[in-house]
Design a protein around this motif. Structure first.
Motif, short mmCIF file in Angstrom:
data_model
loop_
_atom_site.label_atom_id
_atom_site.label_comp_id
_atom_site.label_asym_id
_atom_site.label_seq_id
_atom_site.Cartn_x
_atom_site.Cartn_y
_atom_site.Cartn_z
N GLN A 1 26.47 62.72 26.09
CA GLN A 1 27.84 62.99 26.52
C GLN A 1 28.59 61.70 26.79
OE1 GLN A 1 27.43 65.46 30.03
NE2 GLN A 1 27.43 67.32 28.80
N ILE A 2 29.92 61.75 26.62
CA ILE A 2 30.78 60.66 27.07
C ILE A 2 31.95 61.26 27.83
CG2 ILE A 2 30.13 59.09 25.22
CD1 ILE A 2 32.83 59.68 23.90
N LYS A 3 32.48 60.51 28.78
CA LYS A 3 33.63 60.95 29.57
C LYS A 3 34.91 60.69 28.78
CE LYS A 3 31.45 61.89 33.42
NZ LYS A 3 31.31 63.23 33.89
N ILE A 4 35.88 61.60 28.91
CA ILE A 4 37.14 61.47 28.20
C ILE A 4 38.29 61.88 29.11
CG2 ILE A 4 36.17 61.91 25.91
CD1 ILE A 4 37.27 64.83 26.20
N LYS A 5 39.51 61.62 28.63
CA LYS A 5 40.72 62.14 29.25
C LYS A 5 41.39 62.99 28.19
CE LYS A 5 41.45 57.97 31.94
NZ LYS A 5 42.27 56.78 32.09
N SER A 6 41.75 64.22 28.55
CA SER A 6 42.37 65.08 27.56
C SER A 6 43.34 66.06 28.21
CB SER A 6 41.31 65.85 26.77
OG SER A 6 40.80 66.92 27.54
N ASP A 7 44.14 66.67 27.35
CA ASP A 7 45.02 67.74 27.81
C ASP A 7 44.60 69.07 27.19
OD1 ASP A 7 45.79 67.43 25.18
OD2 ASP A 7 47.88 67.00 25.62
N LEU A 8 43.32 69.18 26.87
CA LEU A 8 42.81 70.41 26.27
C LEU A 8 42.95 71.58 27.22
CD1 LEU A 8 39.48 69.23 24.59
CD2 LEU A 8 41.52 70.03 23.43
N GLU A 9 43.41 72.68 26.70
CA GLU A 9 43.51 73.90 27.50
C GLU A 9 42.29 74.78 27.32
OE1 GLU A 9 47.22 75.70 26.52
OE2 GLU A 9 48.35 73.92 27.10
N LYS A 10 41.60 74.60 26.21
CA LYS A 10 40.39 75.37 25.96
C LYS A 10 39.38 74.46 25.28
CE LYS A 10 42.08 77.09 21.54
NZ LYS A 10 42.31 78.24 20.69
N THR A 11 38.13 74.86 25.35
CA THR A 11 37.09 74.05 24.70
C THR A 11 37.16 74.27 23.19
OG1 THR A 11 35.45 75.81 24.88
CG2 THR A 11 35.57 74.22 26.69
N CYS A 12 36.72 73.29 22.45
CA CYS A 12 36.66 73.43 21.00
C CYS A 12 35.46 72.66 20.46
CB CYS A 12 37.96 72.99 20.34
SG CYS A 12 38.33 71.26 20.49
N THR A 13 35.06 73.03 19.27
CA THR A 13 33.92 72.40 18.62
C THR A 13 34.37 71.84 17.28
OG1 THR A 13 32.39 73.94 19.67
CG2 THR A 13 31.60 72.81 17.71
N LEU A 14 34.04 70.58 17.04
CA LEU A 14 34.36 69.90 15.79
C LEU A 14 33.07 69.42 15.15
CD1 LEU A 14 37.25 67.66 17.17
CD2 LEU A 14 37.48 69.90 16.11
N LYS A 15 32.97 69.53 13.83
CA LYS A 15 31.77 69.08 13.11
C LYS A 15 32.18 68.04 12.07
CE LYS A 15 29.70 73.64 13.52
NZ LYS A 15 29.24 74.82 12.79
N PHE A 16 31.51 66.89 12.13
CA PHE A 16 31.81 65.81 11.21
C PHE A 16 30.54 65.25 10.60
CE2 PHE A 16 35.18 65.36 14.51
CZ PHE A 16 36.28 65.57 13.72
N ASN A 17 30.69 64.61 9.46
CA ASN A 17 29.64 63.76 8.94
C ASN A 17 29.69 62.50 9.81
OD1 ASN A 17 28.73 61.33 7.38
ND2 ASN A 17 28.12 62.91 5.92
N ALA A 18 28.59 62.17 10.46
CA ALA A 18 28.58 61.07 11.42
C ALA A 18 28.93 59.73 10.77
CB ALA A 18 27.21 60.98 12.10
N GLN A 19 28.47 59.51 9.54
CA GLN A 19 28.75 58.23 8.89
C GLN A 19 30.24 58.08 8.60
OE1 GLN A 19 26.42 55.70 8.51
NE2 GLN A 19 28.35 54.63 8.28
N TYR A 20 30.91 59.17 8.19
CA TYR A 20 32.36 59.11 7.97
C TYR A 20 33.09 58.82 9.27
CZ TYR A 20 31.39 61.43 3.48
OH TYR A 20 30.93 61.77 2.25
N LEU A 21 32.64 59.43 10.36
CA LEU A 21 33.25 59.21 11.66
C LEU A 21 33.04 57.77 12.12
CD1 LEU A 21 34.81 60.44 14.01
CD2 LEU A 21 32.62 61.25 14.94
N ILE A 22 31.85 57.24 11.93
CA ILE A 22 31.56 55.84 12.28
C ILE A 22 32.46 54.90 11.49
CG2 ILE A 22 29.82 54.01 12.06
CD1 ILE A 22 27.72 56.25 12.69
N ASP A 23 32.54 55.11 10.18
CA ASP A 23 33.37 54.24 9.33
C ASP A 23 34.83 54.28 9.75
OD1 ASP A 23 31.10 53.60 7.90
OD2 ASP A 23 31.54 54.96 6.23
N LEU A 24 35.32 55.45 10.12
CA LEU A 24 36.70 55.58 10.56
C LEU A 24 36.92 54.86 11.88
CD1 LEU A 24 39.50 57.06 10.13
CD2 LEU A 24 38.58 58.77 11.68
#
Length: 159
Positions: free
Chosen positions: A103-126
């Motif tokens: 886990q990592i701590k964040i600051k957000s204005d999310l009103e509900k939880t959500c789940t996102l799925k990524f290819n980790a290597q693409y996310l790292i490169d970005l």
């Protein structure tokens, strides 16, 4: 037009510029680039405009979390699942035999939880192209845009 000559020991490096090309020459290598003239597409027009939620985090925290989970990830898919709440991103790596979580701590204005799925290597490169503080913006259909003070990036989710 000769721009400059640099002497390095017994060899010299020559750099000159023509109107539309640049050349870098030494004794063994010639490197040429061409400048592209014209209008570029409006890349901001490709980014979704209805990004309602903003999540702020330190990119190095997310990169380190992904790095910790990389040994657990399936080598082909590199699936990284981000579960977002108002205060925390929980990152999961799943393969056929194991599950890893951090886990990592964040600051957000999310009103509900959500789940996102990524290819980790693409996310790292970005993420490597951004400054330390990054904003991840998402909409109701979970289109995801990353930005900092100078850069924008979009990554497609795995469905």
């Amino acid at each position: 037009k000769l721009v400059y000559i640099i002497s390095l020991n017994s060899s010299s490096l020559i750099f000159f510029k023509l109107i539309a090309s640049k050349y870098l020459i030494d004794d063994l290598i010639t490197f040429k680039t061409n400048l592209i003239a014209g209008r570029y597409p409006d890349y901001k027009g490709l980014l979704p405009k209805d990004l309602k939620n903003t999540i702020k985090f330190n990119k190095n925290d997310l990169l380190n979390a992904i790095d910790i989970l990389t040994p657990v990830m399936d080598a082909k898919m590199m699936l990284c699942v981000l579960n977002l709440t108002k205060d925390v991103i929980t990152i999961n790596a799943i393969n056929k035999e194991e599950v890893g979580t951090t886990q990592i701590k964040i600051k957000s204005d999310l009103e509900k939880t959500c789940t996102l799925k990524f290819n980790a290597q693409y996310l790292i490169d970005l993420l490597r192209n951004f400054e330390n503080e990054v904003e991840m913006k998402i909409n109701d259909s979970y289109a995801t845009v990353f930005e900092d003070k100078e850069n924008y990036g979009m990554i497609m989710q795995i469905t």
